[in-house]
Design a protein around this motif. Structure first.
Motif, mmCIF file in Angstrom:
data_model
loop_
_atom_site.group_PDB
_atom_site.id
_atom_site.type_symbol
_atom_site.label_atom_id
_atom_site.label_comp_id
_atom_site.label_asym_id
_atom_site.label_seq_id
_atom_site.Cartn_x
_atom_site.Cartn_y
_atom_site.Cartn_z
ATOM 1 N N LYS A 11 0.837 -1.206 0.000
ATOM 2 C CA LYS A 11 0.000 0.000 0.000
ATOM 3 C C LYS A 11 0.870 1.253 0.000
ATOM 4 O O LYS A 11 0.570 2.219 -0.693
ATOM 5 C CB LYS A 11 -0.923 0.013 1.222
ATOM 6 C CG LYS A 11 -2.061 -0.975 1.128
ATOM 7 C CD LYS A 11 -3.024 -0.798 2.287
ATOM 8 C CE LYS A 11 -2.510 -1.491 3.505
ATOM 9 N NZ LYS A 11 -3.464 -1.563 4.611
ATOM 10 N N THR A 12 1.932 1.231 0.779
ATOM 11 C CA THR A 12 2.800 2.404 0.880
ATOM 12 C C THR A 12 3.360 2.795 -0.486
ATOM 13 O O THR A 12 3.295 3.963 -0.881
ATOM 14 C CB THR A 12 3.955 2.133 1.865
ATOM 15 O OG1 THR A 12 3.414 1.796 3.135
ATOM 16 C CG2 THR A 12 4.863 3.336 1.993
ATOM 17 N N TYR A 13 3.902 1.840 -1.197
ATOM 18 C CA TYR A 13 4.480 2.107 -2.516
ATOM 19 C C TYR A 13 3.423 2.633 -3.474
ATOM 20 O O TYR A 13 3.643 3.632 -4.171
ATOM 21 C CB TYR A 13 5.117 0.830 -3.070
ATOM 22 C CG TYR A 13 5.743 1.009 -4.431
ATOM 23 C CD1 TYR A 13 6.999 1.608 -4.560
ATOM 24 C CD2 TYR A 13 5.097 0.591 -5.587
ATOM 25 C CE1 TYR A 13 7.585 1.783 -5.794
ATOM 26 C CE2 TYR A 13 5.668 0.760 -6.824
ATOM 27 C CZ TYR A 13 6.914 1.352 -6.925
ATOM 28 O OH TYR A 13 7.487 1.526 -8.163
ATOM 29 N N GLN A 14 2.281 1.988 -3.503
ATOM 30 C CA GLN A 14 1.230 2.400 -4.432
ATOM 31 C C GLN A 14 0.667 3.771 -4.074
ATOM 32 O O GLN A 14 0.381 4.585 -4.972
ATOM 33 C CB GLN A 14 0.120 1.348 -4.494
ATOM 34 C CG GLN A 14 0.583 0.015 -5.070
ATOM 35 C CD GLN A 14 1.210 0.141 -6.459
ATOM 36 O OE1 GLN A 14 0.854 1.003 -7.252
ATOM 37 N NE2 GLN A 14 2.153 -0.737 -6.753
ATOM 38 N N LEU A 15 0.509 4.063 -2.794
ATOM 39 C CA LEU A 15 0.002 5.375 -2.396
ATOM 40 C C LEU A 15 0.998 6.484 -2.715
ATOM 41 O O LEU A 15 0.604 7.577 -3.152
ATOM 42 C CB LEU A 15 -0.369 5.389 -0.918
ATOM 43 C CG LEU A 15 -1.620 4.577 -0.565
ATOM 44 C CD1 LEU A 15 -1.783 4.478 0.949
ATOM 45 C CD2 LEU A 15 -2.866 5.186 -1.205
ATOM 46 N N LEU A 16 2.283 6.226 -2.528
ATOM 47 C CA LEU A 16 3.289 7.206 -2.922
ATOM 48 C C LEU A 16 3.193 7.491 -4.421
ATOM 49 O O LEU A 16 3.280 8.644 -4.854
ATOM 50 C CB LEU A 16 4.695 6.719 -2.561
ATOM 51 C CG LEU A 16 5.072 6.755 -1.092
ATOM 52 C CD1 LEU A 16 6.362 5.980 -0.839
ATOM 53 C CD2 LEU A 16 5.219 8.192 -0.618
ATOM 54 N N ASN A 17 3.010 6.442 -5.213
ATOM 55 C CA ASN A 17 2.879 6.614 -6.653
ATOM 56 C C ASN A 17 1.594 7.355 -7.030
ATOM 57 O O ASN A 17 1.599 8.217 -7.914
ATOM 58 C CB ASN A 17 2.927 5.259 -7.369
ATOM 59 C CG ASN A 17 4.331 4.775 -7.557
ATOM 60 O OD1 ASN A 17 5.150 5.459 -8.146
ATOM 61 N ND2 ASN A 17 4.633 3.603 -7.031
ATOM 62 N N ILE B 144 -3.654 -0.581 -6.028
ATOM 63 C CA ILE B 144 -4.112 -0.380 -4.651
ATOM 64 C C ILE B 144 -5.470 -1.052 -4.448
ATOM 65 O O ILE B 144 -5.733 -1.630 -3.392
ATOM 66 C CB ILE B 144 -4.125 1.114 -4.250
ATOM 67 C CG1 ILE B 144 -4.128 1.273 -2.725
ATOM 68 C CG2 ILE B 144 -5.300 1.866 -4.814
ATOM 69 C CD1 ILE B 144 -2.829 1.116 -2.067
ATOM 70 N N ILE B 145 -6.320 -1.034 -5.458
ATOM 71 C CA ILE B 145 -7.609 -1.740 -5.380
ATOM 72 C C ILE B 145 -7.369 -3.240 -5.263
ATOM 73 O O ILE B 145 -8.022 -3.916 -4.463
ATOM 74 C CB ILE B 145 -8.492 -1.398 -6.596
ATOM 75 C CG1 ILE B 145 -8.977 0.053 -6.486
ATOM 76 C CG2 ILE B 145 -9.674 -2.360 -6.713
ATOM 77 C CD1 ILE B 145 -9.599 0.601 -7.754
ATOM 78 N N GLN B 146 -6.413 -3.749 -6.041
ATOM 79 C CA GLN B 146 -6.084 -5.174 -5.955
ATOM 80 C C GLN B 146 -5.577 -5.545 -4.563
ATOM 81 O O GLN B 146 -5.944 -6.580 -4.016
ATOM 82 C CB GLN B 146 -5.023 -5.543 -7.012
ATOM 83 C CG GLN B 146 -5.504 -5.437 -8.434
ATOM 84 C CD GLN B 146 -6.693 -6.319 -8.702
ATOM 85 O OE1 GLN B 146 -6.671 -7.506 -8.420
ATOM 86 N NE2 GLN B 146 -7.738 -5.735 -9.240
ATOM 87 N N ILE B 147 -4.747 -4.684 -3.991
ATOM 88 C CA ILE B 147 -4.217 -4.945 -2.650
ATOM 89 C C ILE B 147 -5.358 -4.991 -1.642
ATOM 90 O O ILE B 147 -5.428 -5.902 -0.811
ATOM 91 C CB ILE B 147 -3.166 -3.882 -2.271
ATOM 92 C CG1 ILE B 147 -1.900 -4.065 -3.106
ATOM 93 C CG2 ILE B 147 -2.856 -3.938 -0.780
ATOM 94 C CD1 ILE B 147 -0.916 -2.923 -3.020
ATOM 95 N N PHE B 148 -6.259 -4.024 -1.701
ATOM 96 C CA PHE B 148 -7.387 -4.001 -0.747
ATOM 97 C C PHE B 148 -8.345 -5.161 -0.983
ATOM 98 O O PHE B 148 -8.880 -5.730 -0.044
ATOM 99 C CB PHE B 148 -8.115 -2.657 -0.785
ATOM 100 C CG PHE B 148 -7.402 -1.598 -0.018
ATOM 101 C CD1 PHE B 148 -7.420 -1.600 1.373
ATOM 102 C CD2 PHE B 148 -6.708 -0.612 -0.680
ATOM 103 C CE1 PHE B 148 -6.746 -0.616 2.089
ATOM 104 C CE2 PHE B 148 -6.036 0.384 0.029
ATOM 105 C CZ PHE B 148 -6.066 0.372 1.421
ATOM 106 N N ASN B 149 -8.581 -5.536 -2.246
ATOM 107 C CA ASN B 149 -9.482 -6.659 -2.540
ATOM 108 C C ASN B 149 -8.882 -7.981 -2.072
ATOM 109 O O ASN B 149 -9.626 -8.880 -1.677
ATOM 110 C CB ASN B 149 -9.788 -6.732 -4.042
ATOM 111 C CG ASN B 149 -10.781 -5.694 -4.464
ATOM 112 O OD1 ASN B 149 -11.510 -5.130 -3.641
ATOM 113 N ND2 ASN B 149 -10.830 -5.422 -5.760
#
Length: 85
Positions: free
Chosen positions: A34-40, A74-79
């Motif tokens: 999540k951290t990497y994707q949110l930074l992006n 990020i959607i994939q990570i949360f799903n």
């Protein structure tokens, strides 16, 4: 005033993308976190606003694509309920 805000967004976006890349390259965070994707997501969003404002449309297009890739992941990570930091 508007130019200053747009420039700050551009610098912040650049910084966030560089930090994400550096942390990933140093194996501090993984690309599927999540951290990497949110930074992006935040970095590309800020740069997208900056480049669109200044008419740098090729760079804007890259940042739109970068943003949607981050959102997709990020959607994939949360799903998948991968709560990796």
């Amino acid at each position: 005033m508007t130019d200053s805000i747009i420039n700050i967004l551009g610098w912040m976006g650049s910084f966030l993308l560089i930090i994400a890349y550096w942390l990933n390259s140093k194996n501090i965070i993984g690309a599927q976190t999540k951290t990497y994707q949110l930074l992006n997501i935040f970095g590309s969003s800020a740069l997208m606003i900056n480049t669109f404002y200044y008419g740098a449309y090729p760079s804007s297009a890259v940042n739109v694509i970068w943003l949607f890739m981050g959102l997709y992941h990020i959607i994939q990570i949360f799903n998948n309920k991968q709560n990796v930091v």
